[in-house]
Motif scaffolding. Structure first.
Motif, mmCIF file in Angstrom:
data_model
loop_
_atom_site.group_PDB
_atom_site.id
_atom_site.type_symbol
_atom_site.label_atom_id
_atom_site.label_comp_id
_atom_site.label_asym_id
_atom_site.label_seq_id
_atom_site.Cartn_x
_atom_site.Cartn_y
_atom_site.Cartn_z
ATOM 1 N N ASP A 47 88.630 -2.338 28.006
ATOM 2 C CA ASP A 47 88.170 -3.313 28.437
ATOM 3 C C ASP A 47 88.035 -2.954 29.795
ATOM 4 O O ASP A 47 87.072 -3.617 30.993
ATOM 5 C CB ASP A 47 88.773 -4.576 28.105
ATOM 6 N N ALA A 48 89.017 -2.824 30.603
ATOM 7 C CA ALA A 48 89.008 -2.553 32.216
ATOM 8 C C ALA A 48 88.392 -1.382 32.306
ATOM 9 O O ALA A 48 88.318 -0.448 33.300
ATOM 10 C CB ALA A 48 89.935 -2.402 32.372
ATOM 11 N N VAL A 101 94.515 4.135 33.149
ATOM 12 C CA VAL A 101 95.637 3.948 34.220
ATOM 13 C C VAL A 101 95.978 2.452 34.357
ATOM 14 O O VAL A 101 94.705 1.832 34.271
ATOM 15 C CB VAL A 101 95.689 5.001 35.838
ATOM 16 N N ALA A 102 97.147 2.311 34.328
ATOM 17 C CA ALA A 102 97.031 1.400 33.950
ATOM 18 C C ALA A 102 99.036 1.018 34.514
ATOM 19 O O ALA A 102 99.412 1.894 34.772
ATOM 20 C CB ALA A 102 97.661 0.158 32.472
ATOM 21 N N LEU A 103 99.084 -0.156 36.062
ATOM 22 C CA LEU A 103 100.204 -0.400 36.667
ATOM 23 C C LEU A 103 101.052 -1.494 35.945
ATOM 24 O O LEU A 103 100.560 -2.611 34.971
ATOM 25 C CB LEU A 103 99.516 -0.596 37.886
ATOM 26 N N VAL A 123 98.730 -2.147 21.322
ATOM 27 C CA VAL A 123 97.696 -2.504 21.057
ATOM 28 C C VAL A 123 97.536 -3.094 22.723
ATOM 29 O O VAL A 123 95.979 -3.781 22.539
ATOM 30 C CB VAL A 123 97.615 -2.734 20.033
ATOM 31 N N GLU A 124 97.787 -4.435 23.387
ATOM 32 C CA GLU A 124 97.492 -5.279 23.441
ATOM 33 C C GLU A 124 96.922 -3.966 25.560
ATOM 34 O O GLU A 124 96.296 -4.246 25.785
ATOM 35 C CB GLU A 124 98.638 -6.514 24.284
ATOM 36 N N VAL A 125 98.257 -3.039 25.888
ATOM 37 C CA VAL A 125 98.188 -2.330 26.460
ATOM 38 C C VAL A 125 96.343 -1.346 26.439
ATOM 39 O O VAL A 125 95.753 -0.924 27.152
ATOM 40 C CB VAL A 125 98.721 -0.974 27.204
ATOM 41 N N ALA A 126 96.326 -0.616 25.259
ATOM 42 C CA ALA A 126 95.455 0.110 24.704
ATOM 43 C C ALA A 126 93.765 -0.795 25.572
ATOM 44 O O ALA A 126 92.894 -0.104 25.725
ATOM 45 C CB ALA A 126 95.273 0.573 23.459
ATOM 46 N N ARG A 159 87.783 2.227 39.736
ATOM 47 C CA ARG A 159 88.452 0.410 39.739
ATOM 48 C C ARG A 159 88.891 0.721 39.986
ATOM 49 O O ARG A 159 90.695 1.044 40.693
ATOM 50 C CB ARG A 159 88.559 1.021 38.467
ATOM 51 N N ARG A 160 89.537 -0.973 40.032
ATOM 52 C CA ARG A 160 90.376 -1.460 40.632
ATOM 53 C C ARG A 160 91.882 -1.763 39.748
ATOM 54 O O ARG A 160 91.993 -1.098 38.709
ATOM 55 C CB ARG A 160 90.627 -3.287 40.975
#
Length: 156
Positions: free
Chosen positions: A120-121, A125-127, A112-115, A100-101
């Motif tokens: 969705d992705a 892991v999120a940078l 909540v937005e990060v979740a 995944r990118r």
């Protein structure tokens, strides 16, 4: 609470990292996956530990799981030998591996937005885009859930 409040460093590996080193890193640090950087050091991809394991296993075992029991103790060594000379770049370029990118979230994004963005992705892991930091920092799904549960417990 924002993404920047729960973000932290993660191990970022280069595409040229030997696959055996990546497997050892996952095992030694109990990682859910690896963040892979391009040659310029910029994180570009995330691969889960399960997909690294899938890459390690011969395809015929995944096609017929009953064969896995026939390998015995020598099968473990065969896995290591099969990974010699292979790199994370080889893994990333393999069509059977789900890569995944890197998801990028704003530093001020709420929990909540990060979740929602992570789900969705389809990534764990999120940078965090935080220009005030010199090194990349990330939110992990376990860290995010820990923060959410902590907020629930604080309100009880």
């Amino acid at each position: 609470m924002h993404a920047s409040d729960i973000a932290g460093p993660l191990v970022v590996v280069d595409r040229s990292t030997p696959a055996l080193d990546a497997i050892r890193l996952i095992a030694d640090q109990d990682l859910l996956g690896l963040v892979i950087a391009e040659h310029d050091g910029h994180p570009s991809a995330v691969v889960s530990s399960i997909d690294v394991t899938r890459y390690m296993l011969p395809g015929y075992l995944l096609d017929d799981l009953s064969l896995a029991n026939t390998l015995g103790a020598d099968g473990v060594e065969d896995l290591r030998v099969g990974m010699e000379g292979r790199t994370l770049g080889d893994l990333v370029d393999d069509d059977s591996v789900a890569v995944r990118r890197v998801l990028v979230v704003p530093a001020d994004a709420g929990l909540v937005e990060v979740a929602a963005r992570m789900v969705d992705a389809g990534t764990q892991v999120a940078l965090v885009h935080d220009p005030s930091r010199d090194e990349p920092v990330f939110v992990t799904l376990p860290g995010l859930l820990d923060a959410l549960v902590g907020r629930w417990d604080a309100r009880s």
